[in-house]
Design an enzyme around this catalytic site. Structure first.
Site, short mmCIF file in Angstrom:
data_model
loop_
_atom_site.label_atom_id
_atom_site.label_comp_id
_atom_site.label_asym_id
_atom_site.label_seq_id
_atom_site.Cartn_x
_atom_site.Cartn_y
_atom_site.Cartn_z
N CYS A 168 0.81 -1.23 0.00
CA CYS A 168 0.00 0.00 0.00
C CYS A 168 0.84 1.27 0.00
CB CYS A 168 -0.93 -0.01 1.22
SG CYS A 168 -2.10 -1.38 1.22
N HIS A 225 12.49 1.17 5.27
CA HIS A 225 12.25 -0.24 4.96
C HIS A 225 12.78 -1.10 6.11
CE1 HIS A 225 11.60 -3.86 2.76
NE2 HIS A 225 11.46 -3.26 1.59
N HIS A 247 -1.89 19.89 7.07
CA HIS A 247 -2.77 18.79 6.66
C HIS A 247 -2.03 17.47 6.73
CE1 HIS A 247 -5.46 21.93 5.18
NE2 HIS A 247 -4.44 22.43 4.50
N HIS A 277 -2.50 6.92 5.44
CA HIS A 277 -3.04 5.80 4.66
C HIS A 277 -4.26 5.20 5.35
CE1 HIS A 277 -3.57 2.09 2.59
NE2 HIS A 277 -3.05 1.34 3.55
N HIS A 296 -14.33 5.56 5.21
CA HIS A 296 -15.77 5.36 5.28
C HIS A 296 -16.41 5.35 3.89
CE1 HIS A 296 -20.01 6.67 5.78
NE2 HIS A 296 -19.96 5.95 6.88
N ASN A 325 -10.47 0.79 1.95
CA ASN A 325 -9.02 0.78 1.77
C ASN A 325 -8.72 0.57 0.28
OD1 ASN A 325 -6.28 0.31 1.66
ND2 ASN A 325 -6.24 -1.22 3.29
#
Length: 495
Positions: free
Chosen positions: A223, A302, A386, A390, A419, A423
């Site tokens: 993702c 990572h 802002h 994810h 909502h 995802n």
């Protein structure tokens, strides 16, 4: 009442003390240099023309010295201009908006689950997950997943890829007037669907892109791959001047429906939904006037060297031979550890000096004075207006809100995206940015922090600066529903 008044007064005083400290530290050089420059100007003003001429002659500068000094200034300035990174502009972006025919209300999802599975425990487990997921009634699945049983064929997977990717690119072309011959670099990321020819080749064929285009197809990176694609495009734009880069982020759901009964592999069925985003980046100076944002930083972390982190999101087959993605119970702890490593790197790049000093002093104090002191958590709200976290699930957003000490408004875009769209993997960050714009909150000079998590395990960050006040868009993924948001999302939705 007096006690309460005293506490309030003390908190107000502490607030102003902190504000004063931040102003003093962040403007230290200004506060130091202004009196010096003012004093120098006053002294020069007191001197007459004759005294100023004598002062100039006392420097004993001849024409050679002046020319050498001028050449040195020009040379240093030229080296600086030539060696600094090229600015990377985000001209515009577009998110795929699924049709109403792809909607999967809770009742539909659970009815299909009961018809597909004869394992009551699995059905009850998925019901509990969906009740607490934070998803709404308007999330969408691709057409192949509406069949009973689902049809995860190669043909259906390609059809989904063409639907979401081409729709997003077509929308971007309408917004920007982009022509196929203007695209110099193409980067596509899709983690779990990697056909031959690749998705990037599919785009080149559809839009008849140039034969010398530099194309890349990233798979298996989870993702957070959307920000990896941004980083790759940025690096390409540094070495190829006067270029445009098209970045496409998506996840194809059709081939990844899990038909078994292992609980850790059933979670993706409940959370993942269809989506895609197309982003136009450019290093052309003439694009600066119409660009929305400028890319400031990309920081990648990572943790794959750790076995636990490597296997916490893992594609495998269960005991019955069904393929799926298993999510470890340690996922949130590993994500928190990756986030700490990431913010340790990004903090010095974005935090004001006042926060960096507080962090440093607390760290030294814990080492030398008292190890029981709690570590100081920098206030990232001073660095960003802002936050786009994810939308991987309610637990992910809750954890980051707590760790970064964010308000409900700061995570509103993430919660509402989860909502409304579910995802959508790597493209979720762009639906969140679109939400902020649709609410009319993006102003010139605002800074945006995008945070993505992905298998491997990775935590990646991107920092953008808004170049112009964004007018509330009249089209986009939120245009028909933004008036309903934000909505109250209960802890549990009883099904």
């Amino acid at each position: 009442m007096p006690a309460a008044g005293g506490v309030f007064s003390g908190s107000v005083n502490l607030k102003y003390v902190k504000l004063g400290y931040q102003y003093l530290v962040n403007h230290f050089l200004t506060l130091l240099l202004v009196p010096v420059m003012a004093t120098t100007a006053l002294e020069l003003a007191r001197l007459g023309p004759g005294e100023l001429l004598s002062l100039w002659r006392s420097l004993e500068l001849d024409l050679v010295h002046i020319l050498c000094s001028a050449f040195l200034v020009v040379f240093v300035g030229t080296v600086y201009v030539m060696s600094r990174p090229r600015p990377v502009y985000l001209v515009d972006y577009a998110c795929y908006k699924p049709p109403a025919s792809c909607r999967v209300p809770f009742a539909t999802f659970m009815e299909h689950t009961r018809l597909i599975s004869d394992d009551d425990k699995s059905v009850r487990f998925q019901t509990r997950i969906l009740e607490r997921s934070g998803l709404g009634e308007d999330t969408c699945l691709p057409p192949a997943n509406h069949y009973i049983p689902p049809n995860p064929s190669m043909e259906a997977s390609r059809a989904e890829a063409q639907l979401v990717i081409f729709s997003a690119i077509d929308d971007l072309v309408r917004r920007t007037g982009l022509k196929p011959k203007d695209i110099d670099i193409l980067v596509v990321n899709c983690s779990l669907f990697s056909p031959t020819p690749s998705l990037s080749a599919m785009i080149i064929n559809k839009y008849k892109l140039r034969s010398n285009i530099r194309s890349f197809n990233l798979s298996g990176m989870g993702c957070s791959a959307g920000l990896i694609s941004i980083d790759l495009a940025r690096d390409m734009l540094q070495v190829h001047p006067n270029s445009n880069a098209l970045v496409v982020s998506t996840e194809i759901i059709t081939p990844n429906f899990y038909q078994g009964s292992r609980r850790d592999m059933l979670l993706p069925n409940c959370l993942f939904r269809m989506g895609a985003a197309a982003i136009l980046l450019s290093n052309r100076r003439r694009e600066a006037h119409r660009a929305k944002y400028r890319l400031v930083h990309v920081v990648r972390t990572h943790k794959g060297a750790d076995d636990r982190a490597y296997r916490c999101v893992y594609q495998e087959e269960d005991e019955q031979g069904f393929s799926g993605i298993s999510l470890s119970k340690e996922l949130m702890a590993i994500a928190g550890d990756a986030l700490k490593s990431n913010i340790t790197t990004i903090g010095p790049l974005v935090l004001p000096m006042s926060e960096q000093l507080l962090f440093f002093f607390r760290l030294v104090g814990r080492k030398l004075v008292n190890k029981s002191w709690r570590p100081y958590i920098p206030d990232f709200k001073l660095a960003f207006e802002h936050f786009c976290i994810h939308a991987g699930g309610r637990a992910v957003i809750d954890e980051l809100q707590k760790n970064l000490q964010l308000s409900a408004r700061h995570v509103e875009a993430s919660r509402m995206t989860l909502h409304r769209f579910g995802n959508t993997s790597s493209s979720s960050l762009w639906y969140e940015l679109a939400y902020i714009e649709a609410k009319g909150r993006m102003r010139r000079g605002d800074r945006v922090w995008q945070i993505g998590f992905g298998s491997g395990f990775k935590c990646n960050s991107a920092v953008w600066k808004c170049l112009r006040t964004i007018k509330t868009p009249t089209n986009g993924p939120w245009d028909d529903c933004i008036h309903r948001y934000p909505v109250d999302i209960p802890e549990v939705v009883k099904l």
